[in-house]
Design an enzyme around this catalytic site. Structure first.
Site, PDB file in Angstrom:
ATOM      1  N   LYS A 129       0.852  -1.184   0.000  1.00  0.00           N
ATOM      2  CA  LYS A 129       0.000   0.000   0.000  1.00  0.00           C
ATOM      3  C   LYS A 129       0.885   1.229   0.000  1.00  0.00           C
ATOM      4  O   LYS A 129       2.031   1.184   0.444  1.00  0.00           O
ATOM      5  CB  LYS A 129      -0.906   0.010   1.241  1.00  0.00           C
ATOM      6  CG  LYS A 129      -2.194   0.794   1.055  1.00  0.00           C
ATOM      7  CD  LYS A 129      -3.201   0.047   0.192  1.00  0.00           C
ATOM      8  CE  LYS A 129      -4.506   0.811   0.060  1.00  0.00           C
ATOM      9  NZ  LYS A 129      -5.534   0.055  -0.674  1.00  0.00           N
ATOM     10  N   ASP A 169      -6.781   4.595  -4.992  1.00  0.00           N
ATOM     11  CA  ASP A 169      -7.444   4.430  -3.704  1.00  0.00           C
ATOM     12  C   ASP A 169      -8.131   5.763  -3.430  1.00  0.00           C
ATOM     13  O   ASP A 169      -8.332   6.559  -4.360  1.00  0.00           O
ATOM     14  CB  ASP A 169      -6.428   4.081  -2.599  1.00  0.00           C
ATOM     15  CG  ASP A 169      -7.078   3.561  -1.318  1.00  0.00           C
ATOM     16  OD1 ASP A 169      -7.493   2.393  -1.300  1.00  0.00           O
ATOM     17  OD2 ASP A 169      -7.173   4.334  -0.345  1.00  0.00           O
TER      18      ASP A 169
END
Length: 448
Positions: A129, A169
């Site tokens: 991430k 995201d």
């Protein structure tokens, strides 16, 4: 769920000490540990191999500065992150979040969750991430381009099509991915599928925008059907109003449900006649305005400041699709009191531990994020496949593959919950099924 196993308690204590002041990361680790006790009791070989000690420690954590110049010529400096958590089953894969709340704690919790989520998809993807505390809201296209190019000027050296493939995201949509991809291509002088969520005219996949929301409903529908019911005729709450929320609303409506509320970071709308999704798409995808503008399309609807109140509306199904920890114990109790029977998560870790305990103790069907919202990263994996093959599949082909993946994720969760003595506990099933695949790969590859 309480942890009783002494080995897990000791490891959790060491993890807390090594990651002080990182509450979301510790919350994510605690939730996984609480469901792994039956696995640990059966699999001493995984304990002996030190799999859990390694699985809570990222393989690599990268922090860097991101200087950029605004339209007035003023210099700004943000902080960039990439946490490459686990590559046991494939290249690191996970989104880039652009939001003022981003810090190492948030990125680590998301990367940890991503490892198990990607494992569940059946695709060969590890967990990672990234992101920055940059806020794209209110910035011009030129300012966002300046930031994205600066961000990629550092990040490019840490990623690659067979190493680490970031995606979008919160705050990172097709515009931001385009600027980042262009900078990567310029620096590396090569066209490879190093980012997913790309535009359709340069290697993106059809159905990617819809994937997380559709996948959430595909998983939820499997869960409903396995328990003798369906979306048909149900009243649904959907928090958020980004891609996940919009397309969860769309698919739930196709399944015969009535979505009556949506939200953004300022407040929520309630439309007892059912949300006019075309209005929401116009406001959020075209005009990029706040959800309160919905009243100009549907004046009989209600708008309320603040987000928490959305969970006070009576419903059958709640689909939290906004952000982490948006449903606390108090809100969960109100949902139960008002007759909610199902909570399925489109956002990452949107329920606090107290909320989850409330769901489980009251017999709600609970679809945890790492399973229920895996459709987005699954379709990112399908985009990687298309890029590698130099092919482009139709919307129907991608959607069919997504639907099949979500069915297989539910089956894996269901089977694992039954095998380890917790039938119907899909949180435990998701954690166990995701963990075992990663753990077996780690054990096979030795002490790395």
């Amino acid at each position: 769920m309480e942890i009783k196993n002494q080995y897990l308690l000791d490891l959790l204590k060491r993890t807390e000490q090594r990651n002080a002041n990182e509450p979301e990361f510790i919350q994510a680790v605690t939730e996984v540990f609480a469901t792994l006790e039956p696995v640990i009791e059966k699999r001493q070989d995984l304990v002996d191999a030190g799999v859990l000690e390694r699985i809570v420690e990222p393989e690599r954590q990268i922090i860097f500065r991101v200087p950029w110049v605004d339209d007035n010529g003023k210099m700004h400096v943000n902080r960039g992150f990439r946490v490459q958590f686990n590559s046991a089953i494939g290249p690191y894969k996970g989104g880039i979040r652009l939001h003022p709340s981003v810090n190492l704690n948030i990125i680590k919790f998301l990367g940890f969750e991503q490892t198990f989520k990607n494992s569940l998809t059946t695709l060969p993807m590890g967990g990672g991430k990234g992101g920055s505390d940059f806020d794209p809201k209110g910035k011009s296209d030129n300012e966002i381009m300046n930031f994205c190019q600066s961000f990629m000027t550092e990040l490019y050296r840490h990623i690659g099509a067979d190493l680490d493939v970031p995606a979008g995201d919160i705050g990172t949509g097709a515009r931001e991915i385009g600027f980042m991809f262009g900078q990567y291509k310029r620096i590396k002088n090569e066209w490879v599928g190093v980012l997913t969520g790309k535009g359709l005219h340069y290697g993106g996949s059809l159905a990617r925008k819809q994937a997380t929301g559709y996948g959430l409903c595909y998983f939820t529908n499997e869960m409903l059907q396995a328990n003798g019911t369906s979306f048909e005729g149900k009243t649904v709450l959907v928090s958020g109003s980004g891609n996940v929320a919009i397309y969860a609303c769309e698919k739930a409506t196709e399944y015969g449900a009535k979505v009556v509320a949506m939200s953004d970071s300022n407040g929520y709308i309630y439309d007892k006649d059912g949300i006019d999704l075309n209005a929401v798409k116009q406001i959020k995808e075209v005009e990029r305005k706040r959800i309160k503008e919905y009243l100009s399309y549907r004046p009989n609807a209600e708008y309320h400041e603040g987000c928490k109140g959305i969970w006070t509306i009576p419903c059958d199904i709640a689909l939290p699709c906004a952000t982490q920890n948006e449903i606390d114990g108090e809100s969960a109790k109100i949902l139960v009191k008002n007759g909610c029977k199902v909570v399925s998560e489109g956002a990452n870790m949107p329920s606090t531990p107290e909320a989850i305990d409330t769901y489980l103790s009251n017999g709600l069907l609970y679809g945890p994020a790492k399973a229920a919202n895996a459709g987005g990263v699954a379709t990112s994996g399908l985009e990687m496949t298309q890029n590698s093959m130099r092919l482009s599949w139709t919307f129907e082909e991608v959607d069919e593959k997504l639907h099949a993946i979500m069915r297989s994720i539910f089956k894996a969760c269901d089977d694992a919950s039954k095998e380890y003595g917790m039938p119907g506990n899909y949180m435990a099933g998701a954690n166990i099924a995701g963990f075992i695949k990663v753990a077996e790969a780690m054990k096979s590859q030795g002490n790395v």
